[in-house]
Design an enzyme around this catalytic site. Structure first.
Site, PDB file in Angstrom:
ATOM      1  N   LYS A 158       0.824  -1.207   0.000  1.00  0.00           N
ATOM      2  CA  LYS A 158       0.000   0.000   0.000  1.00  0.00           C
ATOM      3  C   LYS A 158       0.863   1.265   0.000  1.00  0.00           C
ATOM      4  O   LYS A 158       1.832   1.359   0.752  1.00  0.00           O
ATOM      5  CB  LYS A 158      -0.919   0.024   1.230  1.00  0.00           C
ATOM      6  CG  LYS A 158      -1.942  -1.117   1.240  1.00  0.00           C
ATOM      7  CD  LYS A 158      -2.731  -1.168   2.547  1.00  0.00           C
ATOM      8  CE  LYS A 158      -3.959  -0.289   2.511  1.00  0.00           C
ATOM      9  NZ  LYS A 158      -4.868  -0.572   3.665  1.00  0.00           N
ATOM     10  N   HIS A 208     -15.890  -3.402   4.954  1.00  0.00           N
ATOM     11  CA  HIS A 208     -15.327  -2.061   5.153  1.00  0.00           C
ATOM     12  C   HIS A 208     -16.361  -1.299   5.974  1.00  0.00           C
ATOM     13  O   HIS A 208     -17.474  -1.048   5.516  1.00  0.00           O
ATOM     14  CB  HIS A 208     -15.090  -1.362   3.806  1.00  0.00           C
ATOM     15  CG  HIS A 208     -14.737   0.093   3.942  1.00  0.00           C
ATOM     16  ND1 HIS A 208     -13.536   0.614   3.519  1.00  0.00           N
ATOM     17  CD2 HIS A 208     -15.422   1.132   4.472  1.00  0.00           C
ATOM     18  CE1 HIS A 208     -13.503   1.915   3.784  1.00  0.00           C
ATOM     19  NE2 HIS A 208     -14.642   2.256   4.361  1.00  0.00           N
ATOM     20  N   ASN A 290      -9.851   9.541   6.704  1.00  0.00           N
ATOM     21  CA  ASN A 290     -10.054  10.528   5.639  1.00  0.00           C
ATOM     22  C   ASN A 290     -10.359  11.868   6.288  1.00  0.00           C
ATOM     23  O   ASN A 290     -11.342  12.011   7.009  1.00  0.00           O
ATOM     24  CB  ASN A 290     -11.194  10.119   4.712  1.00  0.00           C
ATOM     25  CG  ASN A 290     -10.859   8.888   3.877  1.00  0.00           C
ATOM     26  OD1 ASN A 290     -11.720   8.089   3.557  1.00  0.00           O
ATOM     27  ND2 ASN A 290      -9.595   8.710   3.527  1.00  0.00           N
ATOM     28  N   ARG A 292     -11.616  14.791   5.524  1.00  0.00           N
ATOM     29  CA  ARG A 292     -12.438  15.649   4.660  1.00  0.00           C
ATOM     30  C   ARG A 292     -13.884  15.170   4.726  1.00  0.00           C
ATOM     31  O   ARG A 292     -14.167  14.155   5.333  1.00  0.00           O
ATOM     32  CB  ARG A 292     -11.935  15.523   3.217  1.00  0.00           C
ATOM     33  CG  ARG A 292     -11.917  14.057   2.794  1.00  0.00           C
ATOM     34  CD  ARG A 292     -11.598  13.849   1.353  1.00  0.00           C
ATOM     35  NE  ARG A 292     -11.219  12.471   1.085  1.00  0.00           N
ATOM     36  CZ  ARG A 292     -12.048  11.488   0.798  1.00  0.00           C
ATOM     37  NH1 ARG A 292     -13.349  11.720   0.739  1.00  0.00           N
ATOM     38  NH2 ARG A 292     -11.622  10.260   0.574  1.00  0.00           N
ATOM     39  N   ARG A 338     -23.789   5.261  -6.176  1.00  0.00           N
ATOM     40  CA  ARG A 338     -23.092   6.275  -6.968  1.00  0.00           C
ATOM     41  C   ARG A 338     -23.419   6.048  -8.442  1.00  0.00           C
ATOM     42  O   ARG A 338     -23.138   4.984  -8.988  1.00  0.00           O
ATOM     43  CB  ARG A 338     -21.589   6.167  -6.759  1.00  0.00           C
ATOM     44  CG  ARG A 338     -21.171   6.340  -5.306  1.00  0.00           C
ATOM     45  CD  ARG A 338     -19.664   6.426  -5.192  1.00  0.00           C
ATOM     46  NE  ARG A 338     -19.250   6.434  -3.790  1.00  0.00           N
ATOM     47  CZ  ARG A 338     -18.030   6.740  -3.382  1.00  0.00           C
ATOM     48  NH1 ARG A 338     -17.107   7.052  -4.275  1.00  0.00           N
ATOM     49  NH2 ARG A 338     -17.718   6.724  -2.098  1.00  0.00           N
TER      50      ARG A 338
HETATM   51  P1  ADP Z   1     -14.704   8.450  -0.120  1.00  0.00           P
HETATM   52  O1  ADP Z   1     -13.463   8.057   0.656  1.00  0.00           O
HETATM   53  O2  ADP Z   1     -15.212   9.795   0.162  1.00  0.00           O
HETATM   54  O3  ADP Z   1     -15.714   7.393  -0.096  1.00  0.00           O
HETATM   55  P2  ADP Z   1     -13.629   7.371  -2.449  1.00  0.00           P
HETATM   56  O4  ADP Z   1     -12.670   6.588  -1.647  1.00  0.00           O
HETATM   57  O5  ADP Z   1     -14.666   6.684  -3.214  1.00  0.00           O
HETATM   58  O6  ADP Z   1     -14.266   8.537  -1.590  1.00  0.00           O
HETATM   59  O7  ADP Z   1     -12.853   8.271  -3.435  1.00  0.00           O
HETATM   60  C1  ADP Z   1     -11.680   8.792  -2.995  1.00  0.00           C
HETATM   61  C2  ADP Z   1     -11.258   9.847  -3.920  1.00  0.00           C
HETATM   62  O8  ADP Z   1     -11.688   9.619  -5.277  1.00  0.00           O
HETATM   63  C3  ADP Z   1     -11.837  11.156  -3.599  1.00  0.00           C
HETATM   64  O9  ADP Z   1     -11.247  11.746  -2.484  1.00  0.00           O
HETATM   65  C4  ADP Z   1     -11.460  11.824  -4.876  1.00  0.00           C
HETATM   66  O10 ADP Z   1     -10.082  12.012  -4.946  1.00  0.00           O
HETATM   67  C5  ADP Z   1     -11.841  10.841  -5.911  1.00  0.00           C
HETATM   68  N1  ADP Z   1     -13.195  11.130  -6.369  1.00  0.00           N
HETATM   69  C6  ADP Z   1     -14.267  10.323  -6.305  1.00  0.00           C
HETATM   70  N2  ADP Z   1     -15.334  10.918  -6.839  1.00  0.00           N
HETATM   71  C7  ADP Z   1     -14.946  12.145  -7.252  1.00  0.00           C
HETATM   72  C8  ADP Z   1     -15.605  13.263  -7.893  1.00  0.00           C
HETATM   73  N3  ADP Z   1     -16.893  13.245  -8.222  1.00  0.00           N
HETATM   74  N4  ADP Z   1     -14.888  14.366  -8.173  1.00  0.00           N
HETATM   75  C9  ADP Z   1     -13.589  14.407  -7.857  1.00  0.00           C
HETATM   76  N5  ADP Z   1     -12.928  13.406  -7.256  1.00  0.00           N
HETATM   77  C10 ADP Z   1     -13.586  12.290  -6.959  1.00  0.00           C
HETATM   78  P1  ADP Z   2      -7.638   4.263  -0.043  1.00  0.00           P
HETATM   79  O1  ADP Z   2      -6.743   5.251   0.626  1.00  0.00           O
HETATM   80  O2  ADP Z   2      -7.320   4.071  -1.467  1.00  0.00           O
HETATM   81  O3  ADP Z   2      -9.082   4.495   0.260  1.00  0.00           O
HETATM   82  P2  ADP Z   2      -7.723   2.070   1.914  1.00  0.00           P
HETATM   83  O4  ADP Z   2      -6.558   1.764   2.759  1.00  0.00           O
HETATM   84  O5  ADP Z   2      -8.862   2.774   2.538  1.00  0.00           O
HETATM   85  O6  ADP Z   2      -7.218   2.857   0.618  1.00  0.00           O
HETATM   86  O7  ADP Z   2      -8.233   0.713   1.263  1.00  0.00           O
HETATM   87  C1  ADP Z   2      -9.188   0.710   0.218  1.00  0.00           C
HETATM   88  C2  ADP Z   2      -9.992  -0.573   0.277  1.00  0.00           C
HETATM   89  O8  ADP Z   2      -9.136  -1.711   0.137  1.00  0.00           O
HETATM   90  C3  ADP Z   2     -10.692  -0.791   1.599  1.00  0.00           C
HETATM   91  O9  ADP Z   2     -11.945  -0.169   1.618  1.00  0.00           O
HETATM   92  C4  ADP Z   2     -10.808  -2.308   1.661  1.00  0.00           C
HETATM   93  O10 ADP Z   2     -11.889  -2.744   0.890  1.00  0.00           O
HETATM   94  C5  ADP Z   2      -9.533  -2.750   1.004  1.00  0.00           C
HETATM   95  N1  ADP Z   2      -8.469  -3.003   1.999  1.00  0.00           N
HETATM   96  C6  ADP Z   2      -7.570  -2.109   2.460  1.00  0.00           C
HETATM   97  N2  ADP Z   2      -6.720  -2.673   3.351  1.00  0.00           N
HETATM   98  C7  ADP Z   2      -7.097  -3.965   3.450  1.00  0.00           C
HETATM   99  C8  ADP Z   2      -6.602  -5.107   4.180  1.00  0.00           C
HETATM  100  N3  ADP Z   2      -5.542  -5.019   4.967  1.00  0.00           N
HETATM  101  N4  ADP Z   2      -7.237  -6.297   4.020  1.00  0.00           N
HETATM  102  C9  ADP Z   2      -8.298  -6.417   3.193  1.00  0.00           C
HETATM  103  N5  ADP Z   2      -8.799  -5.393   2.482  1.00  0.00           N
HETATM  104  C10 ADP Z   2      -8.214  -4.178   2.589  1.00  0.00           C
HETATM  105 MG    MG Z   3     -10.004   4.447   2.118  1.00  0.00          MG
END
Ligand code: ADP
Ligand code: ADP
Ligand code: MG
Length: 463
Positions: A158, A208, A290, A292, A338
């Site tokens: 990651k 999640h 996150n 924000r 979405r």
């Molecule tokens: P969240 O963590 O709010 O559920 P996601 O993980 O699905 O959002 O998306 C993470 C990122 O993807 C957002 O912070 C943004 O960078 C990008 N993203 C998703 N949808 C949009 C959008 N409509 N406009 C701009 N960026 C977006």
């Molecule tokens: P991002 O910053 O891109 O949102 P996250 O760390 O939140 O990344 O991980 C995105 C998704 O990947 C999580 O919502 C989950 O579904 C999966 N994921 C992340 N870490 C793990 C883990 N250690 N084991 C299983 N699934 C994971």
């Molecule tokens: Mg995440």
């Protein structure tokens, strides 16, 4: 309270912010790119300023232009929405240096939690369970193999700076670690300008689950319950709901407490989300925070009746939280989907173009967040999400029925969308039974796509 706020974003979240500011008697100044000149938020805002050409790097990510626009329009604060600069500590600091408030946490908190590996360390120190993984960053492929071997497979590589599912790679055995390590690094370098990575054991078939937090400058802090965001495609959320059926009251209480501890440990102020994965045995592990407003914040608003954007603005203006923990009682069931301009039959490729006709569903418990109208254009330059559809009902079954009815009514013509795909998802047996985890969408997509194709053929639609 603020008099004028600059909105450094576009699309549905810009509309959401403008509406909230109107209700609060605050003027909105929308910074937009030339590409978005005809967009709905440009017409809806009190004032709109073009800050650059289509490319995000020249407009929505152009820090200097945004700050100049805010100053020229005499704004006293900046709201970054989500995506773009919302988790950029330098931007938050720049806004402050120029005498305006950044509607979000302090730059130090954004920087700390934006580094996912550091955030992990901080959580460990505060007694919050984290996923077993590397001790800090992993700097060589050899080290990655060593750590992966000791963790056991599968593992995830990651990116520390990762977000939106990018900068993450899976290795199911030793032979795949090298490639996963290199690919994750390369993607992180390209997307975030930072190639640092760490390793985590992959939790098998987790949920999640994330908790919404609000904190003010005076030590006031509340949690507004959880959201189950396990319905993901390529680690991007597609369907979100609350409450999460997989949590017992005991586990929910434990996780809520951990979320509050996480927010306190990072000196958190504003709205934020603490993300966890929960395994099949009911163990939970922190994955990230996150810093924000999130795409799926509306789910929590429907559950609690609390306007999260309003709270964010009040907190940034130096006010106390308007709610106490004892005032917060999530009720009923909420589901959000979405809506993307994309073609599920073409590997979900974006489908930009002009929307020839749009009709949105309404009625009790149905909420639409969108900047789309008949005749509007979906730009190829930005994210393909064009609307969010949120339904609220007393129970989960009723919410699913309401979602089906709303998706049947929702009409968007001129571009391909995932509307039918989402509709068919609402008929999957295991989803209906609440038996799903983060693998569900990936495992059921092929079946649904076949079904969708057959439906289109029957309806006499070509292509
Ligand atoms: P969240 O963590 O709010 O559920 P996601 O993980 O699905 O959002 O998306 C993470 C990122 O993807 C957002 O912070 C943004 O960078 C990008 N993203 C998703 N949808 C949009 C959008 N409509 N406009 C701009 N960026 C977006
Ligand atoms: P991002 O910053 O891109 O949102 P996250 O760390 O939140 O990344 O991980 C995105 C998704 O990947 C999580 O919502 C989950 O579904 C999966 N994921 C992340 N870490 C793990 C883990 N250690 N084991 C299983 N699934 C994971
Ligand atoms: Mg995440």
């Amino acid at each position: 309270m603020f008099r004028r706020i600059l909105i450094a974003n576009r699309g549905e979240i810009a509309m959401r912010l403008i509406r909230c500011m109107k209700e609060m008697g605050i003027e909105s100044v929308l910074a937009y790119s030339a590409e978005d000149a005809d967009s709905l938020p440009v017409q809806m805002a009190t004032e709109s300023v073009c800050i650059g050409p289509a490319a995000a790097s020249a407009s929505y990510l152009n820090q200097a232009a945004l700050v100049e626009a805010a100053k020229a329009a005499s704004c006293d604060a900046v709201h970054p929405g989500y995506g773009f600069l919302s988790e950029n500590a330098d931007f938050a600091a720049l806004v402050r240096e120029n005498g305006m408030a950044f509607i979000g946490p302090d730059p130090e908190t954004i920087r700390l939690m934006g580094d996912k590996e550091k955030a992990r360390e901080l959580m460990k120190k505060n007694g919050i369970p984290t996923v077993p993984g590397s001790d800090g960053l992993v700097d060589t492929a050899d080290e990655a193999v060593r750590v992966a071997d000791s963790l056991g497979y599968p593992v995830l590589v990651k990116a520390s700076a990762g977000g939106g599912g990018r900068g993450m790679r899976r290795a199911s055995c030793r032979d795949e670690v090298m490639a996963a390590y290199q690919d994750a690094r390369a993607e992180a370098q390209a997307a975030f300008g930072d190639s640092s990575v760490y390793l985590e054991k992959e939790i098998v078939r987790p949920h999640h689950i994330e908790f919404q937090i609000l904190a003010d400058r005076y030590g006031g802090i509340v949690q507004l319950g959880e959201r189950d965001c396990s319905m993901q495609r390529r680690r991007q959320k597609m369907i979100e709901e609350a409450p999460a059926g997989c949590l017992t009251p005991r586990l929910r209480a434990k996780m809520a407490k951990a979320a509050i501890t996480a927010a306190k440990a990072s000196g958190y102020v504003s709205a934020g989300t603490v993300e966890f994965v929960v395994d099949q045995q009911g163990n939970f592990y922190f994955i990230e925070m996150n810093t924000r407003i999130q795409v799926e914040h509306c789910v929590t608003e429907m559950e609690t009746g609390i306007d999260l954007v309003r709270e964010q603005i009040r907190i940034a203006a130096g006010m106390k939280l308007s709610v106490r923990q004892t005032d917060i009682h999530p009720a009923g069931h909420t589901i959000e989907v979405r809506i993307n301009a994309e073609d599920p039959q073409q590997a979900f490729a974006p489908s930009p173009g002009t929307i020839s006709f749009a009709h949105f569903p309404g009625g009790g418990g149905v909420r639409i967040e969108s900047a789309v109208y008949s005749g509007s254009r979906v730009s190829p330059f930005y994210d393909s999400m064009i609307a969010k559809l949120i339904v609220h009902a007393p129970g989960r079954q009723e919410a699913i029925h309401k979602m089906r009815a709303a998706l049947e009514e929702l009409t968007i013509e001129g571009v391909r969308t995932n509307i039918n795909y989402l509709y068919l998802m609402m008929f999957q047996r295991d989803y209906l039974l609440g038996q799903f985890d983060t693998s569900f969408i990936e495992e059921n997509t092929e079946k649904i796509l076949k079904w969708e194709k057959a439906c289109r053929k029957k309806a006499g639609l070509t292509g």
